[in-house]
Structure formats: C-alpha cells, structure tokens
Design an enzyme around this catalytic site. Structure first.
Site, short mmCIF file in Angstrom:
data_model
loop_
_atom_site.label_atom_id
_atom_site.label_comp_id
_atom_site.label_asym_id
_atom_site.label_seq_id
_atom_site.Cartn_x
_atom_site.Cartn_y
_atom_site.Cartn_z
N CYS A 1 -37.07 -26.45 -91.25
CA CYS A 1 -35.74 -26.75 -91.78
C CYS A 1 -34.83 -25.59 -91.39
CB CYS A 1 -35.78 -26.83 -93.30
SG CYS A 1 -37.00 -27.98 -93.92
N ARG B 1 -32.99 -28.14 -85.71
CA ARG B 1 -34.30 -27.91 -86.35
C ARG B 1 -34.68 -29.00 -87.33
NH1 ARG B 1 -35.61 -22.41 -85.66
NH2 ARG B 1 -37.31 -22.64 -87.12
N TRP C 1 -36.00 -31.16 -92.55
CA TRP C 1 -36.93 -31.90 -91.70
C TRP C 1 -38.12 -32.19 -92.61
CZ3 TRP C 1 -36.86 -33.82 -86.88
CH2 TRP C 1 -38.06 -34.02 -86.20
N ASN D 1 -37.25 -23.05 -96.92
CA ASN D 1 -37.79 -23.47 -95.63
C ASN D 1 -39.26 -23.04 -95.63
OD1 ASN D 1 -38.19 -24.10 -92.98
ND2 ASN D 1 -36.94 -22.43 -92.15
N LYS E 1 -47.69 -32.62 -66.98
CA LYS E 1 -46.75 -31.52 -67.21
C LYS E 1 -46.22 -31.02 -65.88
CE LYS E 1 -45.98 -31.86 -70.31
NZ LYS E 1 -46.30 -32.70 -71.41
N GLU F 1 -43.90 -33.65 -64.00
CA GLU F 1 -42.60 -33.99 -64.57
C GLU F 1 -41.58 -32.87 -64.47
OE1 GLU F 1 -42.61 -35.07 -68.77
OE2 GLU F 1 -44.31 -33.76 -69.10
N HIS G 1 -66.14 -40.13 -55.84
CA HIS G 1 -66.06 -41.58 -55.64
C HIS G 1 -64.77 -41.98 -54.93
CE1 HIS G 1 -69.73 -42.13 -57.88
NE2 HIS G 1 -69.24 -41.35 -58.82
N LYS H 1 -35.82 -37.65 -73.45
CA LYS H 1 -36.74 -37.20 -74.50
C LYS H 1 -37.31 -38.38 -75.28
CE LYS H 1 -38.91 -34.10 -76.80
NZ LYS H 1 -40.16 -33.71 -76.13
C1 F6R Z 1 -44.25 -35.96 -71.38
C2 F6R Z 1 -43.66 -36.71 -72.47
C3 F6R Z 1 -43.78 -38.19 -72.45
C4 F6R Z 1 -43.93 -38.74 -73.88
C5 F6R Z 1 -43.87 -40.27 -73.88
C6 F6R Z 1 -44.10 -40.83 -75.26
O1 F6R Z 1 -44.07 -34.59 -71.53
O2 F6R Z 1 -43.07 -36.15 -73.35
O3 F6R Z 1 -44.83 -38.61 -71.65
O4 F6R Z 1 -45.14 -38.29 -74.41
O5 F6R Z 1 -42.62 -40.69 -73.40
O6 F6R Z 1 -43.15 -40.35 -76.14
P1 F6R Z 1 -43.41 -40.34 -77.70
O7 F6R Z 1 -44.50 -39.38 -77.96
O8 F6R Z 1 -42.10 -39.90 -78.29
O9 F6R Z 1 -43.78 -41.74 -78.09
#
Ligand code: F6R
Length: 604
Positions: free
Chosen positions: A2, A27, A75, A99, A484, A487, A503, A599
C-alpha cells in the site's frame, strides 16, 4: 503493498495528501482514504477504487489552519476493497493508516471489547492505542507511551501513521519491515512510504530504519529505536525526479521488481504458517480435501508457474494434475472431471483467454479457484474462491516477481493439500518448512552475482538462438527463462526439456547456438549432465547455471549449493531473470516496455 502519506503544518492538507497519494497510486489503488485532524477534531474521507473517486468525495472541502493529516492508498490483503476496509481506521478519538501485515491481529482482536468496523488486520492498531491511552489523560507523553505499548504487541510488518484528537498537531509513526520516510520544509512536515511524494516539497529526508518509531510535529521530530533509546535523526538528499524515485535507484522497474522478490516471498508466508501447518485465509482448512483432481489453467509466464505447480502438487499432495494453456483449452471441448478443482493463475486477473476458460469450467459446474495478484479483478470476482498473490503492483511488462509469487503460492497450496491428506510426516514437513523460509534469502540478489551476469551478458548478444534446457521443475523454469529473454531482447529463444534435445533440436547445435543449461544438483544431475555433454560434443556454446564444477561449460554462472530443489529453483530463477535483463539492456531495449507487448492482455 500500500502507500501512505502524512502532513503536519498550516498549509491546505487535502491537496498535499491527494498529490502524495497520486505518486503512490502505482503501488495500490483498490481504495483510498484520508484523515484530517484540524485543531481538535478529525474529518475522514474514504472511497473505493482509484484516487479520482476519493478526490470526488473530498469535493470542495479544504482544511484551514494547523492540521495533522494522514492518507492511504490500498492494495487489499485482508478483506475486500470496500469503504469500511479502506484506511484510515478510527475509533473514538484516533485514526491510523498502515502498510504491511499484522500477523497476530486475530489474537489481539480477541482480547479487545471495542467494536470492529472492518475486516482488516490494521484496525486493531487504533483499538490497542486507545486501550493503552485510556485513563492516562491527553498529555503527548502519555500518547507516546500508549503508542509504544501498542507497537510492543504487534507481530508482523508495518509502516504506521496515527493521529489523535487528544494530541493535535502530532503524527505518531513507526516502521518495521515496510518503508517510511520524513522530510521538513518551510511549509511543515511531510511523511511517506517512499520518496516520490516528498519530491519538490523537501530537499532531504530521513529514511527510518526497522524498529524506529516516534512522533513528529510541523517542525520537530523525536525518533526512538526498538529498545526505546533516543536516535539522532539522519537526513539524506532526495533524488531529482519522481520517475527516478518510483524506481528507487534501479534502472528499470523490472530490475526493481527482481530485487523485491525476497519481500514478496516473505509477504506470502506472513500469517500462513501456523502451528505446523499451512493455512489460507481465503478458505477453510478442509475445503480442498474432497477434490479428486486438479486442472491448472493460465497463459504465458503464469502458465509456466502452473507447470511448476503440477510437479509440486503431484509430489507433495499426490494429486492428478492437468495443466492447460487457456487459449487452447477453451476451444477444445474439454472433458472435465466434475469432482475436480479448476484453478486459474494470473497476475492481472483480466487475461481474456484465462477468464473465458474459468467461465467455461464454472458453467460445467466445477469448483473454481483463482490465484491472482489484483484483488477485485474479473477472475477474483468470477471464481468461487481466490488467493491473492501478494506481489504488489508489477509495472515491468515482463513478469518477474509475480512469477515468483505464483510459484511460492502453488508450493504452499501443494503443502496445504498434502497435509490435509496426511501425506507429510513431521520430518518431511520440517524439511519443507526450512526450505520455504530459506527461499526468502535465496532470492536476494547478491551484488557479485549480478556483476558477473552483467559482465557475461556482452558475450551473448548475437548467435542464431538460445536453448534454455532443464529437467523436472527446471524444465518450466527453462521455458520461463526463454520467454523472458525473447520478450525483452527480441532474440530467438526456446525452452526445452533437456532429455528431448536429442529428438530433433540437437540438429541446430553449433557454436552459434547458445545453450543455457539449468543444471540442478538436487534433481537428476547425472541426466542433465549427459544431456549437456551431448550438446557440447556438437559444439553448442554452453552457459551452465549450477552449483557444481562442469568443465565442458564455456561459461559458468555459479549458484550456491542447496539441499532442497525449490531453493535451487528460486536461485536459478533470479539468474535467468537477470541474464535476460542484462542482455536486453546491452541491446539498448526498454525492458519495462518491450515492443508489441501489453501488461494486461484483455483481448483474445
Ligand atoms: C510474460 C508475461 C505474460 C503473462 C501473460 C498472462 O512476462 O507477463 O506472458 O504472464 O500475458 O498474464 P496474466 O498473468 O496477467 O494472466
């Protein structure tokens, strides 16, 4: 998880608090509130949802004259995001914002006769303070003693600000495990849970240490340590910009979030390990027992966490587990076990495919559980039961700390279930418990390790592709490492089960193929070793992440030796996160906002 702010002085306080809370909104933003102590009466405003809702509630109200004020953006961890659960929490003459997590709030609550209005752990603080002050008058020293007596009773983590009508012009504060800072300027005294709200208002701030507490006025500060000894305040110059302050000195949010993982794992355990058992506040102890099987469903990184969960649930709870990619599952006309539990895993709780999969399972009458990081998200509202991931807001698009939180939560779930089925004897449980707690330390980024990865990363900016390989638990981690890297670096990377390389994919092996080998000592060491030897024999460039010597490696990133596979898992997780980030930064990419990604993926 929070954000909190405070102000003492003669300026108009609503605008100062709202501006400060806006800096902290990243946050947590499921509810917010402020309390204004003007001369000797407190006025509070609270609202559910974003800060704009709180600003609308405050409307044209403005404070006048001397004021001591506190504010909070929440939060949710204990109790839903409702107005009653929003901070500040008050009783007869005082108000508190908090918090952190008070672990023993239920025990404390049972000792108090005053009526509680919220489901939060935080409300207990104000009740204890008033109980300790009762009958001791309203002298500031009596209030300070009551505040100290309150702190003595709290177990857990906190940053606390408290005001009382009996002591106008004062804010009582404390820090243990959650950040808190204070600054002074001509306009008065400012407090906050991070630097950002103080910028532009004060040039310097004191960052309280754990255990410190005391009282502030517009122009004075008393600081004590945990033993009650007086502490000389120490002020440091504040950073120049608010964006820099939010990143707290890190280059990217992703880096900050990797470094936050010890706190995340600690938060996940808080209050959940009781009397030799794992407990979830979300559902009764025996809720899981009747289910015959479990389906874990998710996308992307969350899918990789689900795969890790499947190994743990099979091993620790002896449950039949299926793992589903949500976008495939929903169109497959799947046959579901009517006596099974359907679990969705999601950072955002809004991913369209996962949400639709959840609705499908629910429509077929299955019991559902959501593991999400965002309270009040669509999945939490849709599922019959939910567990919050407690990772705090994740800003970097590439998920790091949410993945750690998902894995940790699934591990706890597997242990909880294993215990409910009577499968974990004392010795096994003691071993798991030690490893659970050990995880917090293992994910602490060691400066030497980060430096080594930074230096090494310059050798891996080219080539024709990366293969992350691992076995058992380390196979989903290989998938996650490859995701990771691709992307944020835009380099081609694949995750593969090490035993599958021969294989087909081994045909790609040459010096331009970079193999990132997750060589766990605890798990199938001889097997992974021979898989990597096969790749080395075909000239693939090998980066071994391992606690052992391995002479065929072109580069070794050495981790510490552990006895429990999950400790190796978590340490390797940090390595693959840092390696991807360092490669991407060297390639000049914005790792927080990689191209083409969002995101929260709320479309198919
Ligand atoms: C990779 C990433 C994505 C999410 C995916 C699912 O770093 O963040 O692959 O994991 O889009 O998102 P959530 O977890 O929000 O359902």
């Amino acid at each position: 998880m929070c954000g909190i702010v405070g102000y003492i002085g003669n300026q108009e306080a609503t605008s100062i608090l709202l501006a400060g809370l806006r800096e902290l909104e990243y946050r947590g933003y499921d509810s917010a509130g402020i309390a204004l102590l003007e001369t000797s009466s407190v006025k509070t405003f609270k609202a559910v949802g974003k800060l704009d809702n709180l600003a609308a509630k405050v409307g044209s109200y403005r404070s006048s004259g001397a004021v001591a004020a506190i504010g909070h953006t929440r939060w949710a961890t204990h109790g839903k995001p409702t107005e009653a659960n929003a901070h500040p929490h008050g009783l007869t003459h005082s108000q508190v914002v908090h918090n952190g997590i008070i672990e023993n709030y239920q025990n404390l609550k049972s000792t108090l006769s005053t009526p509680f209005l919220s489901q939060t752990d935080s409300e207990v603080i104000v009740h204890l303070f008033e109980k300790h002050l009762d009958g001791h008058g309203n002298a500031p020293d009596a209030a300070l003693a009551a505040f100290r007596a309150t702190l003595d009773e709290l177990h857990g983590a906190y940053a606390i600000l408290l005001v009382s009508e009996l002591t106008p012009g004062r804010v009582f504060y404390a820090r243990k495990g959650s950040p808190l800072q204070i600054g002074f300027a001509a306009g008065g005294c400012y407090l906050a849970s991070s630097d950002a709200p103080l910028l532009g208002l004060c040039d310097k701030a004191m960052h309280f240490e754990d255990g410190q507490w005391g009282v502030a006025t517009a122009d004075t500060l008393q600081v004590f340590d945990a033993n009650g000894a007086v502490v000389e305040p120490l002020f440091a110059v504040l950073p120049a910009s608010s964006a820099a302050a939010q990143k707290e000195g890190f280059r990217y949010f992703m880096e900050k979030e990797i470094y936050e993982q010890p706190q995340v794992l600690a938060d996940i355990l808080t209050g959940r390990l009781r009397d030799g058992a794992v407990e979830f506040e979300a559902f009764p102890a025996d809720w899981l027992r009747p289910f015959r099987s479990i389906t874990l469903c998710a996308c992307g990184t969350s899918y990789h966490a689900a795969l890790v969960g499947s190994y743990l649930l099979e091993r620790l709870a002896r449950m039949p587990v299926k793992v589903e990619i949500a976008s495939e599952f929903r169109y497959r006309v799947p046959v579901l076990d009517p006596e099974g539990l359907f679990v969705v895993i999601s950072q955002s709780g809004e991913t369209a495919d996962t949400l639709e999969a959840l609705k499908l399972a629910k429509a077929q009458g299955l019991a559902t559980l959501a593991l999400c990081n965002v309270d009040n998200s669509s999945m939490i509202r849709e599922a019959a039961q939910s567990i919050l991931l407690r990772a705090g807001i994740e800003k970097g698009v590439a998920s790091t700390k949410a993945f750690a939180a998902q894995v940790m939560t699934l591990w706890l779930l597997a242990l909880h279930w294993g215990q409910a089925k009577g499968l974990l004897d004392g010795e096994r449980w003691a071993r798991e418990l030690a490893a659970l707690r050990g995880g917090i330390d293992v994910v602490k980024v060691q400066p030497a390790l980060h430096e080594r990865i930074h230096r090494l990363s310059k050798r891996y900016l080219h080539g024709h592709g990366f293969f992350f390989i691992g076995r058992d638990l380390f196979y989903p981690l290989a998938l996650e490492g490859a995701l990771k890297l691709k992307e944020i670096s835009y380099l081609h990377a694949e995750g593969y089960p090490a035993g599958e390389m021969k294989h087909g994919p081994i045909a790609l092996a040459d010096a331009g193929l970079f193999t990132i080998a997750l060589m766990a000592r605890t798990t199938l060491w001889d097997k992974i070793k021979s898989n990597v030897e096969e790749l080395s024999a075909r000239d693939s460039t090998i980066v071994a992440i391992t606690p052992e010597d391995f002479e065929l490696a072109d580069d070794i990133i050495r981790i510490r030796a552990h006895v429990h596979p999950m400790l190796e898992f978590f340490e390797m997780m940090v390595v693959v996160q840092l390696l991807s980030m360092e490669i991407a930064i060297r390639l000049g990419n914005d790792v927080d906002m990689p191209r083409n990604l969002a995101k929260s993926v709320t479309v198919e």
